[in-house]
Motif scaffolding. Structure first.
Motif, PDB file in Angstrom:
ATOM      1  N   ALA A 142      32.419  30.545  33.902  1.00 52.78           N
ATOM      2  CA  ALA A 142      32.402  32.031  34.116  1.00 52.78           C
ATOM      3  C   ALA A 142      32.454  32.175  35.478  1.00 52.78           C
ATOM      4  O   ALA A 142      33.013  33.309  35.872  1.00 52.78           O
ATOM      5  CB  ALA A 142      30.922  32.554  33.555  1.00 52.78           C
ATOM      6  N   GLN A 143      31.713  31.411  36.315  1.00 52.44           N
ATOM      7  CA  GLN A 143      31.859  31.257  37.720  1.00 52.44           C
ATOM      8  C   GLN A 143      33.368  31.372  38.327  1.00 52.44           C
ATOM      9  O   GLN A 143      33.863  32.204  39.260  1.00 52.44           O
ATOM     10  CB  GLN A 143      30.993  30.358  38.415  1.00 52.44           C
ATOM     11  CG  GLN A 143      31.225  30.581  40.098  1.00 52.44           C
ATOM     12  CD  GLN A 143      30.347  31.716  40.638  1.00 52.44           C
ATOM     13  OE1 GLN A 143      29.581  32.335  39.884  1.00 52.44           O
ATOM     14  NE2 GLN A 143      30.605  31.881  41.739  1.00 52.44           N
TER      15      GLN A 143
ATOM     16  N   TRP B   4      36.237  31.861  36.689  1.00 56.96           N
ATOM     17  CA  TRP B   4      37.194  32.607  36.253  1.00 56.96           C
ATOM     18  C   TRP B   4      36.885  34.104  36.658  1.00 56.96           C
ATOM     19  O   TRP B   4      37.630  35.032  36.646  1.00 56.96           O
ATOM     20  CB  TRP B   4      37.070  32.820  34.769  1.00 56.96           C
ATOM     21  CG  TRP B   4      37.692  31.737  34.069  1.00 56.96           C
ATOM     22  CD1 TRP B   4      37.165  30.776  33.318  1.00 56.96           C
ATOM     23  CD2 TRP B   4      39.347  31.609  33.932  1.00 56.96           C
ATOM     24  NE1 TRP B   4      38.250  29.720  32.830  1.00 56.96           N
ATOM     25  CE2 TRP B   4      39.425  30.618  33.189  1.00 56.96           C
ATOM     26  CE3 TRP B   4      40.207  32.490  34.613  1.00 56.96           C
ATOM     27  CZ2 TRP B   4      40.727  30.006  32.902  1.00 56.96           C
ATOM     28  CZ3 TRP B   4      41.449  32.168  34.177  1.00 56.96           C
ATOM     29  CH2 TRP B   4      41.735  30.732  33.296  1.00 56.96           C
ATOM     30  N   ASN B   5      35.786  34.376  37.581  1.00 56.95           N
ATOM     31  CA  ASN B   5      35.485  35.849  38.018  1.00 56.95           C
ATOM     32  C   ASN B   5      36.365  36.100  39.256  1.00 56.95           C
ATOM     33  O   ASN B   5      36.391  35.190  39.965  1.00 56.95           O
ATOM     34  CB  ASN B   5      34.143  35.941  38.372  1.00 56.95           C
ATOM     35  CG  ASN B   5      33.073  35.975  37.029  1.00 56.95           C
ATOM     36  OD1 ASN B   5      33.597  36.569  36.087  1.00 56.95           O
ATOM     37  ND2 ASN B   5      31.739  35.730  37.375  1.00 56.95           N
TER      38      ASN B   5
END
Length: 271
Positions: A267-268, A270-271
């Motif tokens: 998640a980190q 891909w942000n």
């Protein structure tokens, strides 16, 4: 996705190794920081053994001890994970990780701060999400294992091991005195209740036997020559005699925790 992002993991014990293995399997660059004298008992599945042996392999993942941060790219080029002796995290500012995972499992914070990386994650009790680190991952066996905590802390350490095969505290063995630990048996051995698996050489020169409380497979055993104090965890017996291969495989608990960490890391990035 951020290319060549570095994931820095503090700690290389068995639970940390599950997380490191999962991140490596996902193709991420991982750097492991360890102490000069790791005390893992599940040594067959702990990448921190590279500190002693120079390198070690767990389920296809090779870890290599390095002396300086500059040597890390050479190890990554070999599709391996570098292990650097740096218990204080002195190299963090230079390494500039995108994510830092505190997987020391010391049940307390040994110096991790939120400003060490854009995302900081801690495994287990001793941290408060939103204060010490950004996120905490639950490590206690049960329904909450692996849960992602964005506010608050993990369940406090009870000092009682999780139940395996009907046994909890009985399966974990602690040193009863101060001295130097010396193996008598080895990981993977079948043992009976009351059997001597090691001895402790006291400062007075006495040899104090270390015995099991239950029968089963000797799943974990502290490295010979390690100095211990009363209460120091030195061995782990798995009562499931048919589970010999478990001595050499990353545990279900480790893999559950690792999945949560990978979710957060992805998640980190891909942000």
């Amino acid at each position: 996705m951020k290319q060549d992002a570095l994931i820095l993991v503090r700690g290389g014990g068995d639970l940390a190794t599950g997380t490191i293995h999962r991140l490596w399997s996902a193709g991420l660059r991982v750097l492991v920081l360890e102490t000069a004298h790791p005390a893992a008992i599940r040594r067959q599945v702990s990448l921190c053994e590279a500190v002693y042996e120079g390198e070690t392999t767990v389920e296809g993942l090779r870890a290599v001890r390095i002396d300086t941060l500059e040597q890390a790219p050479t190890v990554w080029a070999q599709n391996a994970v570098p292990v650097l002796i740096d218990p204080a995290g002195s190299c963090v500012a230079q390494a500039k990780p995108e994510v830092l995972v505190d997987a020391i499992l010391a049940k307390k914070n040994l110096g991790t701060t939120r400003d060490m990386a854009p995302l900081t994650i801690a495994l287990g009790p001793g941290f408060t999400a939103g204060q010490d680190v950004d996120i905490v991952v639950e490590t206690k066996r049960g329904h909450r294992l692996g849960r992602i905590i964005r506010e608050g802390a993990a369940i406090p350490n009870t000092g009682i091991p999780g139940v395996i095969g009907g046994y909890g505290k009985e399966r974990v063995i602690h040193a009863q005195t101060e001295g130097i630990f010396q193996d008598v048996r080895k990981i993977g051995d079948l043992v009976e209740a009351g059997e001597i698996i090691a001895q402790i050489r006291t400062p007075e020169g006495k040899s104090i036997p270390v015995t099991t409380q239950i029968g089963g497979i000797l799943r974990g055993l502290l490295r010979s020559g390690y100095p211990v104090t009363p209460g120091f965890k030195v061995a782990d017996v798995d009562p499931r005699r048919e589970e010999l291969s478990n001595c050499f495989l990353i545990s279900d608990k480790s893999r559950c925790i690792a999945g949560s960490v990978l979710e957060l890391v992805c998640a980190q990035l891909w942000n």
